[in-house]
Design a protein around this motif. Structure first.
Motif, PDB file in Angstrom:
ATOM      1  N   VAL A  49      -3.122 -76.876  25.325  1.00 41.44           N
ATOM      2  CA  VAL A  49      -3.645 -78.241  25.422  1.00 41.44           C
ATOM      3  C   VAL A  49      -4.131 -78.664  24.042  1.00 41.44           C
ATOM      4  CG1 VAL A  49      -5.470 -79.703  26.376  1.00 41.44           C
ATOM      5  CG2 VAL A  49      -4.288 -78.061  27.854  1.00 41.44           C
ATOM      6  N   VAL A  50      -3.683 -79.836  23.605  1.00 44.95           N
ATOM      7  CA  VAL A  50      -4.086 -80.403  22.313  1.00 44.95           C
ATOM      8  C   VAL A  50      -4.591 -81.815  22.557  1.00 44.95           C
ATOM      9  CG1 VAL A  50      -3.270 -81.212  20.062  1.00 44.95           C
ATOM     10  CG2 VAL A  50      -2.504 -79.001  20.940  1.00 44.95           C
ATOM     11  N   SER A  51      -5.676 -82.185  21.884  1.00 43.96           N
ATOM     12  CA  SER A  51      -6.212 -83.541  22.007  1.00 43.96           C
ATOM     13  C   SER A  51      -6.702 -84.033  20.654  1.00 43.96           C
ATOM     14  CB  SER A  51      -7.369 -83.576  23.013  1.00 43.96           C
ATOM     15  OG  SER A  51      -7.886 -84.894  23.137  1.00 43.96           O
ATOM     16  N   GLU A  52      -6.258 -85.222  20.271  1.00 42.22           N
ATOM     17  CA  GLU A  52      -6.666 -85.871  19.024  1.00 42.22           C
ATOM     18  C   GLU A  52      -6.516 -84.946  17.816  1.00 42.22           C
ATOM     19  OE1 GLU A  52      -9.868 -89.130  19.769  1.00 42.22           O
ATOM     20  OE2 GLU A  52     -10.563 -87.312  20.795  1.00 42.22           O
ATOM     21  N   GLY A  53      -5.393 -84.238  17.785  1.00 43.77           N
ATOM     22  CA  GLY A  53      -5.084 -83.390  16.643  1.00 43.77           C
ATOM     23  C   GLY A  53      -5.782 -82.051  16.619  1.00 43.77           C
ATOM     24  N   SER A  54      -6.478 -81.690  17.698  1.00 41.30           N
ATOM     25  CA  SER A  54      -7.188 -80.411  17.754  1.00 41.30           C
ATOM     26  C   SER A  54      -6.667 -79.567  18.912  1.00 41.30           C
ATOM     27  CB  SER A  54      -8.694 -80.628  17.937  1.00 41.30           C
ATOM     28  OG  SER A  54      -9.238 -81.296  16.823  1.00 41.30           O
ATOM     29  N   LEU A  55      -6.467 -78.291  18.647  1.00 40.85           N
ATOM     30  CA  LEU A  55      -6.077 -77.361  19.702  1.00 40.85           C
ATOM     31  C   LEU A  55      -7.288 -77.079  20.583  1.00 40.85           C
ATOM     32  CD1 LEU A  55      -4.076 -75.322  20.983  1.00 40.85           C
ATOM     33  CD2 LEU A  55      -4.887 -73.650  19.299  1.00 40.85           C
ATOM     34  N   ILE A  56      -7.173 -77.393  21.863  1.00 39.07           N
ATOM     35  CA  ILE A  56      -8.284 -77.181  22.796  1.00 39.07           C
ATOM     36  C   ILE A  56      -8.252 -75.763  23.365  1.00 39.07           C
ATOM     37  CG2 ILE A  56      -9.420 -78.003  24.891  1.00 39.07           C
ATOM     38  CD1 ILE A  56      -9.374 -79.984  22.472  1.00 39.07           C
ATOM     39  N   LYS A  96     -10.223 -72.908  32.948  1.00 42.53           N
ATOM     40  CA  LYS A  96     -11.247 -72.671  31.923  1.00 42.53           C
ATOM     41  C   LYS A  96     -11.706 -73.986  31.306  1.00 42.53           C
ATOM     42  CE  LYS A  96      -9.931 -68.019  30.355  1.00 42.53           C
ATOM     43  NZ  LYS A  96      -9.405 -67.241  29.190  1.00 42.53           N
ATOM     44  N   ILE A  97     -10.748 -74.872  31.042  1.00 42.67           N
ATOM     45  CA  ILE A  97     -11.090 -76.174  30.466  1.00 42.67           C
ATOM     46  C   ILE A  97     -11.928 -76.977  31.457  1.00 42.67           C
ATOM     47  CG2 ILE A  97     -10.172 -78.345  29.566  1.00 42.67           C
ATOM     48  CD1 ILE A  97      -7.709 -76.775  28.629  1.00 42.67           C
ATOM     49  N   ILE A  98     -11.553 -76.923  32.730  1.00 41.18           N
ATOM     50  CA  ILE A  98     -12.312 -77.633  33.767  1.00 41.18           C
ATOM     51  C   ILE A  98     -13.748 -77.117  33.830  1.00 41.18           C
ATOM     52  CG2 ILE A  98     -12.536 -77.936  36.272  1.00 41.18           C
ATOM     53  CD1 ILE A  98      -9.423 -78.021  36.352  1.00 41.18           C
ATOM     54  N   LYS A  99     -13.914 -75.797  33.750  1.00 39.89           N
ATOM     55  CA  LYS A  99     -15.258 -75.205  33.813  1.00 39.89           C
ATOM     56  C   LYS A  99     -16.114 -75.597  32.612  1.00 39.89           C
ATOM     57  CE  LYS A  99     -14.088 -71.232  36.701  1.00 39.89           C
ATOM     58  NZ  LYS A  99     -13.935 -69.752  36.772  1.00 39.89           N
ATOM     59  N   ASN A 100     -15.453 -75.903  31.487  1.00 46.23           N
ATOM     60  CA  ASN A 100     -16.196 -76.353  30.304  1.00 46.23           C
ATOM     61  C   ASN A 100     -16.747 -77.769  30.466  1.00 46.23           C
ATOM     62  OD1 ASN A 100     -15.749 -73.955  28.960  1.00 46.23           O
ATOM     63  ND2 ASN A 100     -13.948 -74.705  27.850  1.00 46.23           N
ATOM     64  N   LYS A 101     -16.261 -78.457  31.524  1.00 49.76           N
ATOM     65  CA  LYS A 101     -16.750 -79.787  31.901  1.00 49.76           C
ATOM     66  C   LYS A 101     -16.566 -80.840  30.804  1.00 49.76           C
ATOM     67  CE  LYS A 101     -20.109 -77.977  35.205  1.00 49.76           C
ATOM     68  NZ  LYS A 101     -21.528 -77.928  35.631  1.00 49.76           N
ATOM     69  N   LYS A 102     -15.511 -80.656  30.005  1.00 48.04           N
ATOM     70  CA  LYS A 102     -15.203 -81.667  29.005  1.00 48.04           C
ATOM     71  C   LYS A 102     -14.113 -82.576  29.537  1.00 48.04           C
ATOM     72  CE  LYS A 102     -13.936 -82.421  24.180  1.00 48.04           C
ATOM     73  NZ  LYS A 102     -13.651 -81.819  22.866  1.00 48.04           N
ATOM     74  N   LYS A 103     -14.343 -83.880  29.492  1.00 46.51           N
ATOM     75  CA  LYS A 103     -13.369 -84.856  29.955  1.00 46.51           C
ATOM     76  C   LYS A 103     -12.718 -85.536  28.748  1.00 46.51           C
ATOM     77  CE  LYS A 103     -14.585 -84.240  34.286  1.00 46.51           C
ATOM     78  NZ  LYS A 103     -13.700 -83.630  35.285  1.00 46.51           N
ATOM     79  N   PHE A 104     -11.401 -85.695  28.800  1.00 44.91           N
ATOM     80  CA  PHE A 104     -10.678 -86.208  27.643  1.00 44.91           C
ATOM     81  C   PHE A 104     -10.354 -87.698  27.718  1.00 44.91           C
ATOM     82  CE2 PHE A 104     -10.138 -81.672  27.567  1.00 44.91           C
ATOM     83  CZ  PHE A 104     -10.300 -81.367  26.228  1.00 44.91           C
ATOM     84  N   LYS A 105     -10.668 -88.332  28.841  1.00 43.61           N
ATOM     85  CA  LYS A 105     -10.573 -89.785  28.967  1.00 43.61           C
ATOM     86  C   LYS A 105      -9.218 -90.331  28.514  1.00 43.61           C
ATOM     87  CE  LYS A 105     -15.563 -90.256  28.387  1.00 43.61           C
ATOM     88  NZ  LYS A 105     -16.678 -90.845  27.594  1.00 43.61           N
ATOM     89  N   LYS A 106      -8.164 -89.779  29.138  1.00 44.63           N
ATOM     90  CA  LYS A 106      -6.787 -90.208  28.883  1.00 44.63           C
ATOM     91  C   LYS A 106      -6.340 -89.965  27.444  1.00 44.63           C
ATOM     92  CE  LYS A 106      -5.594 -91.323  32.967  1.00 44.63           C
ATOM     93  NZ  LYS A 106      -4.574 -90.515  33.663  1.00 44.63           N
ATOM     94  N   LYS A 107      -6.829 -88.869  26.879  1.00 51.60           N
ATOM     95  CA  LYS A 107      -6.370 -88.421  25.570  1.00 51.60           C
ATOM     96  C   LYS A 107      -5.928 -86.969  25.714  1.00 51.60           C
ATOM     97  CE  LYS A 107      -9.629 -91.371  23.064  1.00 51.60           C
ATOM     98  NZ  LYS A 107     -10.800 -91.391  22.151  1.00 51.60           N
ATOM     99  N   GLY A 108      -5.004 -86.560  24.878  1.00 52.36           N
ATOM    100  CA  GLY A 108      -4.586 -85.168  24.885  1.00 52.36           C
ATOM    101  C   GLY A 108      -3.409 -84.898  25.802  1.00 52.36           C
ATOM    102  N   VAL A 109      -2.735 -83.771  25.539  1.00 50.91           N
ATOM    103  CA  VAL A 109      -1.530 -83.416  26.290  1.00 50.91           C
ATOM    104  C   VAL A 109      -1.515 -81.928  26.635  1.00 50.91           C
ATOM    105  CG1 VAL A 109      -0.116 -85.232  25.258  1.00 50.91           C
ATOM    106  CG2 VAL A 109      -0.217 -82.984  24.168  1.00 50.91           C
TER     107      VAL A 109
END
Length: 277
Positions: free
Chosen positions: A174-181, A195-208
């Motif tokens: 997963v990459v968002s705004e030029g950063s490897l997540i 794991k990303i879900i558990k981190n509770k970070k929302k990308f608001k329609k950014k990232g792939v």
């Protein structure tokens, strides 16, 4: 007795779809469903259930049922090789894997294919030959355009996927705004997304999310796959979309996936091999 096509079946819907396709095409088949992985509906076909370490029994069964061509389809959870408990017929392969210190899925699959084809004269056929409706097409399955940020993220994700693929660690990142997540490890794509879900970070329609075949991977087995569960996780994370290599990935539950993606404004894009480089 006429020859049959053997199916070594793991988890998911694809083994059942392959079996139904071959049966409807008039082919004679025999299924080896893997215990604790394959769907019970496969018992409706000529079959014998085996556990993961019973390759020797599986080979004897396939030969006894006049199978020459084999399809290997569906995931399995590969345990530590020391806890595989191989039967006698699997011992040669087991010792070969131990000697080579093989840990990654692609290397294990390659060795299994060599074992079946070179040692026992089977021919392994790619499941995509019987799942053409599930193969990722070129272009948009959902969505209509990619913005410059999507393109940059896909480009970076492809580079990273190739790197982790060469290490036989995973197929996705997963990459968002030029950063490897996050990158996939041996636990798979679902575990990475959780794991990303558990981190509770929302990308608001950014990232792939990008999934890509490992450079050394045999296309006949374990093609990158997404399904409705993948889309549910992508929505929860808030990613803009998913990108897969056209012709080298499978989409399970295709109609449901497309409907869900369009409803939730998630793009699904099939890129060509040399696109975004």
């Amino acid at each position: 007795m006429p020859s049959r096509i053997g199916i070594i079946a793991g988890r998911g819907d694809f083994p059942l779809k392959v079996a139904n396709y071959l049966k409807s095409s008039g082919e004679e088949i025999f299924v080896l469903p893997i215990k604790n992985s394959a769907k019970k509906e496969l018992s409706d076909f000529p079959h014998k259930w085996i556990r993961l370490g019973q390759i020797g029994l599986g080979i004897k069964t396939l030969r006894r049922n006049h199978c020459k061509d084999i399809v290997i389809i569906g995931g399995v959870d590969v345990p530590n090789l020391w806890f595989l408990w191989p039967d006698f017929g699997s011992l040669k392969l087991y010792l070969r894997l131990i000697a080579l210190k093989i840990k990654g899925d692609a290397a294990i699959i390659k060795e299994v294919i060599n074992f079946l084809e070179k040692d026992y004269d089977f021919k392994v056929i790619g499941a995509e030959n019987f799942l053409q409706e599930a193969v990722m097409p070129k272009g948009f399955m959902s969505g209509v355009n990619l913005n410059e940020y999507h393109i940059k993220d896909i480009r970076l994700a492809k580079i990273n996927c190739k790197e982790i693929g060469l290490k036989d660690m995973g197929q996705a990142c997963v990459v968002s705004e030029g950063s490897l997540i996050m990158s996939e490890d041996l636990k798979g794509t679902d575990a990475m997304l959780q794991k990303i879900i558990k981190n509770k970070k929302k990308f608001k329609k950014k990232g792939v999310l990008v999934k890509l075949m490992k450079p050394q991977q045999d296309i006949r087995v374990d093609m990158p796959t997404i399904g409705l569960k993948t889309l549910l996780q992508v929505k929860e994370i808030g990613l803009a979309g998913i990108a897969l290599e056209a012709g080298k990935a499978l989409v399970s539950d295709k109609e449901d996936v497309i409907e869900f993606a369009k409803k939730n404004n998630i793009f699904i894009y099939g890129f060509e091999k040399d696109e975004f480089i």
